[in-house]
Design a protein around this motif. Structure first.
Motif, PDB file in Angstrom:
ATOM      1  N   GLN A 163     -26.215 -11.656 -64.713  1.00  0.00           N
ATOM      2  CA  GLN A 163     -27.018 -12.966 -63.258  1.00  0.00           C
ATOM      3  C   GLN A 163     -27.206 -12.292 -61.990  1.00  0.00           C
ATOM      4  O   GLN A 163     -27.413 -11.321 -61.119  1.00  0.00           O
ATOM      5  CB  GLN A 163     -26.613 -13.927 -62.488  1.00  0.00           C
ATOM      6  CG  GLN A 163     -28.250 -14.633 -62.383  1.00  0.00           C
ATOM      7  CD  GLN A 163     -29.462 -14.282 -62.943  1.00  0.00           C
ATOM      8  OE1 GLN A 163     -29.520 -14.681 -64.102  1.00  0.00           O
ATOM      9  NE2 GLN A 163     -29.978 -14.292 -61.072  1.00  0.00           N
ATOM     10  N   GLN A 164     -25.620 -11.868 -61.480  1.00  0.00           N
ATOM     11  CA  GLN A 164     -25.313 -10.867 -60.745  1.00  0.00           C
ATOM     12  C   GLN A 164     -26.018  -9.144 -60.076  1.00  0.00           C
ATOM     13  O   GLN A 164     -26.737  -8.982 -59.433  1.00  0.00           O
ATOM     14  CB  GLN A 164     -24.264 -10.598 -60.300  1.00  0.00           C
ATOM     15  CG  GLN A 164     -23.106 -11.720 -60.315  1.00  0.00           C
ATOM     16  CD  GLN A 164     -21.587 -12.059 -60.436  1.00  0.00           C
ATOM     17  OE1 GLN A 164     -21.286 -11.614 -61.223  1.00  0.00           O
ATOM     18  NE2 GLN A 164     -20.755 -12.485 -59.240  1.00  0.00           N
ATOM     19  N   PHE A 165     -26.064  -9.014 -61.660  1.00  0.00           N
ATOM     20  CA  PHE A 165     -26.108  -7.556 -61.754  1.00  0.00           C
ATOM     21  C   PHE A 165     -28.534  -7.412 -61.429  1.00  0.00           C
ATOM     22  O   PHE A 165     -28.864  -6.477 -60.900  1.00  0.00           O
ATOM     23  CB  PHE A 165     -26.053  -6.606 -63.232  1.00  0.00           C
ATOM     24  CG  PHE A 165     -26.991  -5.117 -62.920  1.00  0.00           C
ATOM     25  CD1 PHE A 165     -25.312  -4.572 -63.067  1.00  0.00           C
ATOM     26  CD2 PHE A 165     -27.205  -5.053 -64.276  1.00  0.00           C
ATOM     27  CE1 PHE A 165     -26.039  -3.689 -63.100  1.00  0.00           C
ATOM     28  CE2 PHE A 165     -27.600  -4.098 -64.001  1.00  0.00           C
ATOM     29  CZ  PHE A 165     -27.452  -2.573 -63.757  1.00  0.00           C
ATOM     30  N   LEU A 166     -28.410  -8.426 -62.510  1.00  0.00           N
ATOM     31  CA  LEU A 166     -29.633  -8.500 -61.770  1.00  0.00           C
ATOM     32  C   LEU A 166     -30.401  -8.865 -61.052  1.00  0.00           C
ATOM     33  O   LEU A 166     -31.702  -8.594 -60.648  1.00  0.00           O
ATOM     34  CB  LEU A 166     -30.869  -9.871 -63.154  1.00  0.00           C
ATOM     35  CG  LEU A 166     -30.425  -8.834 -64.277  1.00  0.00           C
ATOM     36  CD1 LEU A 166     -30.773  -9.558 -65.114  1.00  0.00           C
ATOM     37  CD2 LEU A 166     -31.452  -7.467 -64.844  1.00  0.00           C
ATOM     38  N   THR A 167     -29.893  -9.429 -60.043  1.00  0.00           N
ATOM     39  CA  THR A 167     -29.891  -9.714 -58.527  1.00  0.00           C
ATOM     40  C   THR A 167     -30.114  -8.846 -57.884  1.00  0.00           C
ATOM     41  O   THR A 167     -30.893  -8.309 -56.977  1.00  0.00           O
ATOM     42  CB  THR A 167     -29.165 -11.187 -58.082  1.00  0.00           C
ATOM     43  OG1 THR A 167     -29.200 -11.859 -58.546  1.00  0.00           O
ATOM     44  CG2 THR A 167     -28.969 -11.291 -56.661  1.00  0.00           C
ATOM     45  N   ARG A 168     -28.910  -7.773 -58.373  1.00  0.00           N
ATOM     46  CA  ARG A 168     -29.348  -6.611 -57.494  1.00  0.00           C
ATOM     47  C   ARG A 168     -30.413  -5.490 -57.803  1.00  0.00           C
ATOM     48  O   ARG A 168     -30.700  -4.757 -56.458  1.00  0.00           O
ATOM     49  CB  ARG A 168     -28.080  -5.577 -56.954  1.00  0.00           C
ATOM     50  CG  ARG A 168     -26.391  -6.688 -56.621  1.00  0.00           C
ATOM     51  CD  ARG A 168     -25.117  -6.223 -56.444  1.00  0.00           C
ATOM     52  NE  ARG A 168     -24.842  -6.467 -55.321  1.00  0.00           N
ATOM     53  CZ  ARG A 168     -23.815  -8.179 -55.631  1.00  0.00           C
ATOM     54  NH1 ARG A 168     -23.511  -7.968 -56.972  1.00  0.00           N
ATOM     55  NH2 ARG A 168     -22.930  -8.280 -55.096  1.00  0.00           N
ATOM     56  N   TYR A 169     -30.730  -5.597 -59.416  1.00  0.00           N
ATOM     57  CA  TYR A 169     -31.313  -4.868 -60.019  1.00  0.00           C
ATOM     58  C   TYR A 169     -32.001  -4.866 -60.912  1.00  0.00           C
ATOM     59  O   TYR A 169     -31.966  -5.327 -62.026  1.00  0.00           O
ATOM     60  CB  TYR A 169     -30.329  -3.480 -60.602  1.00  0.00           C
ATOM     61  CG  TYR A 169     -29.598  -2.796 -60.138  1.00  0.00           C
ATOM     62  CD1 TYR A 169     -29.959  -1.727 -59.026  1.00  0.00           C
ATOM     63  CD2 TYR A 169     -27.786  -3.391 -59.958  1.00  0.00           C
ATOM     64  CE1 TYR A 169     -28.180  -1.192 -57.665  1.00  0.00           C
ATOM     65  CE2 TYR A 169     -27.122  -3.152 -59.412  1.00  0.00           C
ATOM     66  CZ  TYR A 169     -27.842  -1.559 -58.256  1.00  0.00           C
ATOM     67  OH  TYR A 169     -26.239  -1.137 -57.868  1.00  0.00           O
ATOM     68  N   PRO A 170     -33.192  -5.903 -60.305  1.00  0.00           N
ATOM     69  CA  PRO A 170     -33.637  -6.921 -61.316  1.00  0.00           C
ATOM     70  C   PRO A 170     -34.895  -5.815 -62.037  1.00  0.00           C
ATOM     71  O   PRO A 170     -35.335  -6.317 -62.615  1.00  0.00           O
ATOM     72  CB  PRO A 170     -35.021  -7.196 -59.982  1.00  0.00           C
ATOM     73  CG  PRO A 170     -34.883  -5.860 -58.189  1.00  0.00           C
ATOM     74  CD  PRO A 170     -33.988  -5.729 -58.938  1.00  0.00           C
ATOM     75  N   ASN A 171     -34.859  -4.391 -61.239  1.00  0.00           N
ATOM     76  CA  ASN A 171     -35.652  -4.154 -62.523  1.00  0.00           C
ATOM     77  C   ASN A 171     -34.959  -3.078 -64.071  1.00  0.00           C
ATOM     78  O   ASN A 171     -35.610  -1.966 -64.376  1.00  0.00           O
ATOM     79  CB  ASN A 171     -36.462  -2.535 -61.658  1.00  0.00           C
ATOM     80  CG  ASN A 171     -37.550  -3.278 -61.027  1.00  0.00           C
ATOM     81  OD1 ASN A 171     -38.410  -4.743 -61.049  1.00  0.00           O
ATOM     82  ND2 ASN A 171     -37.999  -2.935 -60.117  1.00  0.00           N
ATOM     83  N   SER A 172     -33.902  -3.506 -64.351  1.00  0.00           N
ATOM     84  CA  SER A 172     -32.670  -2.820 -64.788  1.00  0.00           C
ATOM     85  C   SER A 172     -33.559  -3.015 -66.205  1.00  0.00           C
ATOM     86  O   SER A 172     -34.500  -3.477 -66.966  1.00  0.00           O
ATOM     87  CB  SER A 172     -31.782  -3.520 -64.955  1.00  0.00           C
ATOM     88  OG  SER A 172     -31.278  -3.061 -63.300  1.00  0.00           O
ATOM     89  N   ASP A 173     -33.006  -1.980 -67.224  1.00  0.00           N
ATOM     90  CA  ASP A 173     -33.996  -1.487 -68.425  1.00  0.00           C
ATOM     91  C   ASP A 173     -33.141  -1.440 -69.513  1.00  0.00           C
ATOM     92  O   ASP A 173     -31.449  -0.752 -69.288  1.00  0.00           O
ATOM     93  CB  ASP A 173     -34.621  -0.350 -68.296  1.00  0.00           C
ATOM     94  CG  ASP A 173     -34.768  -0.301 -69.979  1.00  0.00           C
ATOM     95  OD1 ASP A 173     -35.027  -1.434 -70.339  1.00  0.00           O
ATOM     96  OD2 ASP A 173     -35.608   1.051 -69.681  1.00  0.00           O
ATOM     97  N   PHE A 174     -32.593  -2.810 -70.493  1.00  0.00           N
ATOM     98  CA  PHE A 174     -30.865  -2.722 -71.256  1.00  0.00           C
ATOM     99  C   PHE A 174     -31.314  -2.590 -72.709  1.00  0.00           C
ATOM    100  O   PHE A 174     -32.408  -2.472 -73.332  1.00  0.00           O
ATOM    101  CB  PHE A 174     -30.817  -4.073 -71.264  1.00  0.00           C
ATOM    102  CG  PHE A 174     -30.258  -4.808 -70.107  1.00  0.00           C
ATOM    103  CD1 PHE A 174     -28.788  -5.241 -69.787  1.00  0.00           C
ATOM    104  CD2 PHE A 174     -31.415  -5.563 -69.243  1.00  0.00           C
ATOM    105  CE1 PHE A 174     -28.491  -5.417 -68.785  1.00  0.00           C
ATOM    106  CE2 PHE A 174     -30.995  -5.950 -68.563  1.00  0.00           C
ATOM    107  CZ  PHE A 174     -29.616  -6.021 -67.588  1.00  0.00           C
ATOM    108  N   HIS A 175     -30.626  -1.700 -72.714  1.00  0.00           N
ATOM    109  CA  HIS A 175     -30.887  -0.757 -74.744  1.00  0.00           C
ATOM    110  C   HIS A 175     -29.005  -0.965 -75.453  1.00  0.00           C
ATOM    111  O   HIS A 175     -28.137  -1.054 -75.096  1.00  0.00           O
ATOM    112  CB  HIS A 175     -30.102   0.878 -74.812  1.00  0.00           C
ATOM    113  CG  HIS A 175     -32.119   1.143 -73.441  1.00  0.00           C
ATOM    114  ND1 HIS A 175     -32.836   1.219 -74.811  1.00  0.00           N
ATOM    115  CD2 HIS A 175     -31.963   1.487 -72.444  1.00  0.00           C
ATOM    116  CE1 HIS A 175     -33.980   1.852 -73.262  1.00  0.00           C
ATOM    117  NE2 HIS A 175     -33.479   1.822 -72.256  1.00  0.00           N
TER     118      HIS A 175
END
Length: 113
Positions: free
Chosen positions: A24-36
């Motif tokens: 959640q902290q990561f997605l708050t900083r980088y909301p357009n992240s792509d996970f693989h």
């Protein structure tokens, strides 16, 4: 960044260096992240290695290494973002697509996953 099954994220940025975040902290900083999802033979070794890298600095010299091709990306005293991801994958037993390279760019890591 690397995210483990428990939603622990290890990433490296300038100026913070290698740090641990929740998903959640990561997605708050980088909301357009792509996970693989990347399977590694030994996730425990990958996690152990990643945690050992916490608080190491961001490697600004990697930018110059990309241009001059004269650095050893596996040196673990500081990290460039894609090099940390690659090193964690290798620590977990992921076989690289090539073994002799002086730098790891995001495109090389992306190709290996």
């Amino acid at each position: 960044a690397i995210m483990f099954d428990d939603d622990t994220v290890i990433d490296v940025t300038k100026p913070t260096g290698v740090r641990q975040l929740t998903k959640q902290q990561f997605l708050t900083r980088y909301p357009n992240s792509d996970f693989h999802y990347v399977e590694v033979p030994d996730e425990d070794k990958a996690r152990k290695f990643a945690l050992e890298q916490l608080n190491k600095p961001y490697d600004m010299t990697a930018i110059f290494g990309i241009v001059f091709q004269n650095r050893r990306w596996q040196d673990d005293d500081k990290w460039f973002c894609s090099e940390l991801v690659e090193a964690v994958l290798v620590a977990g037993g992921k076989i690289r697509f090539r073994t002799v390279v002086s730098s790891i760019l995001p495109r090389e890591t992306y190709a290996a996953i």
